[in-house]
Design a protein around this motif. Structure first.
Motif, mmCIF file in Angstrom:
data_model
loop_
_atom_site.group_PDB
_atom_site.id
_atom_site.type_symbol
_atom_site.label_atom_id
_atom_site.label_comp_id
_atom_site.label_asym_id
_atom_site.label_seq_id
_atom_site.Cartn_x
_atom_site.Cartn_y
_atom_site.Cartn_z
ATOM 1 N N ILE A 23 33.208 88.235 51.968
ATOM 2 C CA ILE A 23 33.563 86.820 51.821
ATOM 3 C C ILE A 23 33.334 86.074 53.134
ATOM 4 N N LYS A 24 33.754 86.681 54.243
ATOM 5 C CA LYS A 24 33.584 86.018 55.547
ATOM 6 C C LYS A 24 32.109 85.850 55.894
ATOM 7 N N ILE A 25 31.301 86.875 55.610
ATOM 8 C CA ILE A 25 29.859 86.773 55.885
ATOM 9 C C ILE A 25 29.235 85.669 55.045
ATOM 10 N N LEU A 26 29.601 85.625 53.748
ATOM 11 C CA LEU A 26 29.050 84.592 52.862
ATOM 12 C C LEU A 26 29.484 83.198 53.289
ATOM 13 N N GLN A 27 30.737 83.072 53.764
ATOM 14 C CA GLN A 27 31.206 81.766 54.231
ATOM 15 C C GLN A 27 30.377 81.279 55.418
ATOM 16 N N PHE A 28 29.787 82.188 56.161
ATOM 17 C CA PHE A 28 28.943 81.811 57.291
ATOM 18 C C PHE A 28 27.484 81.614 56.858
ATOM 19 N N LEU A 29 26.974 82.559 56.056
ATOM 20 C CA LEU A 29 25.554 82.543 55.710
ATOM 21 C C LEU A 29 25.157 81.469 54.705
ATOM 22 N N VAL A 30 25.986 81.182 53.717
ATOM 23 C CA VAL A 30 25.617 80.202 52.685
ATOM 24 C C VAL A 30 25.400 78.812 53.303
ATOM 25 N N PRO A 31 26.338 78.280 54.095
ATOM 26 C CA PRO A 31 26.067 76.964 54.707
ATOM 27 C C PRO A 31 24.834 77.001 55.621
ATOM 28 N N LEU A 32 24.627 78.129 56.323
ATOM 29 C CA LEU A 32 23.471 78.255 57.206
ATOM 30 C C LEU A 32 22.176 78.226 56.383
ATOM 31 N N ALA A 33 22.185 78.899 55.233
ATOM 32 C CA ALA A 33 21.006 78.904 54.359
ATOM 33 C C ALA A 33 20.741 77.503 53.807
ATOM 34 N N ILE A 34 21.803 76.797 53.440
ATOM 35 C CA ILE A 34 21.637 75.422 52.922
ATOM 36 C C ILE A 34 21.059 74.519 54.007
ATOM 37 N N LEU A 35 21.555 74.652 55.214
ATOM 38 C CA LEU A 35 21.050 73.853 56.332
ATOM 39 C C LEU A 35 19.575 74.179 56.585
ATOM 40 N N GLY A 36 19.233 75.473 56.575
ATOM 41 C CA GLY A 36 17.837 75.877 56.777
ATOM 42 C C GLY A 36 16.936 75.332 55.685
ATOM 43 N N LEU A 37 17.405 75.368 54.448
ATOM 44 C CA LEU A 37 16.625 74.839 53.327
ATOM 45 C C LEU A 37 16.421 73.331 53.481
ATOM 46 N N ALA A 38 17.450 72.618 53.906
ATOM 47 C CA ALA A 38 17.341 71.167 54.088
ATOM 48 C C ALA A 38 16.328 70.842 55.182
ATOM 49 N N VAL A 39 16.340 71.602 56.265
ATOM 50 C CA VAL A 39 15.390 71.376 57.359
ATOM 51 C C VAL A 39 13.971 71.687 56.866
ATOM 52 N N ALA A 40 13.803 72.781 56.113
ATOM 53 C CA ALA A 40 12.474 73.153 55.622
ATOM 54 C C ALA A 40 11.926 72.089 54.673
ATOM 55 N N VAL A 41 12.783 71.567 53.782
ATOM 56 C CA VAL A 41 12.341 70.522 52.860
ATOM 57 C C VAL A 41 11.927 69.294 53.638
ATOM 58 N N ARG A 42 12.704 68.940 54.619
ATOM 59 C CA ARG A 42 12.381 67.743 55.413
ATOM 60 C C ARG A 42 11.048 67.927 56.152
ATOM 61 N N ASP A 84 39.328 89.086 42.715
ATOM 62 C CA ASP A 84 38.011 89.545 42.247
ATOM 63 C C ASP A 84 37.561 90.840 42.925
ATOM 64 N N LYS A 85 38.399 91.410 43.745
ATOM 65 C CA LYS A 85 38.161 92.710 44.393
ATOM 66 C C LYS A 85 36.987 92.697 45.361
ATOM 67 N N THR A 86 36.510 91.527 45.752
ATOM 68 C CA THR A 86 35.436 91.436 46.723
ATOM 69 C C THR A 86 36.014 91.749 48.102
ATOM 70 N N PRO A 87 35.369 92.654 48.826
ATOM 71 C CA PRO A 87 35.883 92.970 50.164
ATOM 72 C C PRO A 87 35.937 91.720 51.045
ATOM 73 N N GLU A 88 36.958 91.668 51.879
ATOM 74 C CA GLU A 88 37.173 90.498 52.743
ATOM 75 C C GLU A 88 35.962 90.203 53.636
ATOM 76 N N PHE A 89 35.347 91.243 54.209
ATOM 77 C CA PHE A 89 34.242 91.014 55.140
ATOM 78 C C PHE A 89 33.049 90.375 54.448
#
Length: 133
Positions: free
Chosen positions: A106-125, A99-104
Motif C-alpha cells: 500500500i505504501k509503495i502504491l501510494q508513492f508510485l501511482v501519483p508518480l506514474a500519473i505525473l509522468g504520464l501527464a508530462v509525456a502527454v504534454r 483486504d489483506k493487502t500487505p502494508e508495504f
C-alpha cells in the motif's frame, strides 16, 4: 444523620427473615417487602450482601417504586468497603487490514501511482508539443 454500614455489616443480613440491600450507596432493609415484591423474593435475596444498584437500574423501576424505597432505608454504605470496579481496557490489537493487502504494498502504491500519473501527464504534454511543432 444516617447510620453508615460496611459491606460486611450488610452481608450479614442475607436471609428471608433479615434481608438488606445496597442500592445507589444506600442500605435498605427489605425484609418486610419480600412477599410484596412483584419480581418475587428470590430476586431480592439473590442481591443481598452486594451492591445491587446495577440490578435495580437494569429492571427500570418506576417512580412509584423508587418513592417506596424511602420507607426501607436504614442508612448508607461506607464506599471504601465496596470493591472498586476495574475499567475495561480492550486488548491492543494490530490494525485490521480488510483486504489483506500487505502494508508495504500500500505504501509503495501510494508513492508510485501519483508518480506514474505525473509522468504520464508530462509525456502527454511533451507529445502534444512535438505534434504541434
Amino acid at each position: 444523620m444516617s447510620k453508615v454500614f460496611t459491606l460486611e455489616d450488610v452481608a450479614k443480613h442475607n436471609t428471608k427473615e433479615d434481608c438488606w440491600l445496597i442500592i445507589g450507596g444506600k442500605v435498605y432493609d427489605v425484609t418486610k417487602f419480600l412477599e410484596d415484591h412483584p419480581g418475587g423474593d428470590d430476586v431480592l435475596l439473590s442481591s443481598t450482601g452486594k451492591d445491587a444498584t446495577d440490578d435495580f437500574e437494569d429492571v427500570g423501576h418506576s417512580n412509584t417504586a423508587r418513592a417506596m424505597m424511602d420507607e426501607y432505608l436504614v442508612g448508607e454504605i461506607d464506599a471504601s468497603t465496596i470493591p472498586s470496579r476495574t475499567k475495561y481496557v480492550p486488548p491492543k490489537q494490530p490494525h485490521y487490514n480488510q483486504d489483506k493487502t500487505p502494508e508495504f504494498v500500500i505504501k509503495i502504491l501510494q508513492f508510485l501511482v501519483p508518480l506514474a500519473i505525473l509522468g504520464l501527464a508530462v509525456a502527454v504534454r511533451m507529445y502534444t508539443k512535438s505534434e504541434s511543432a
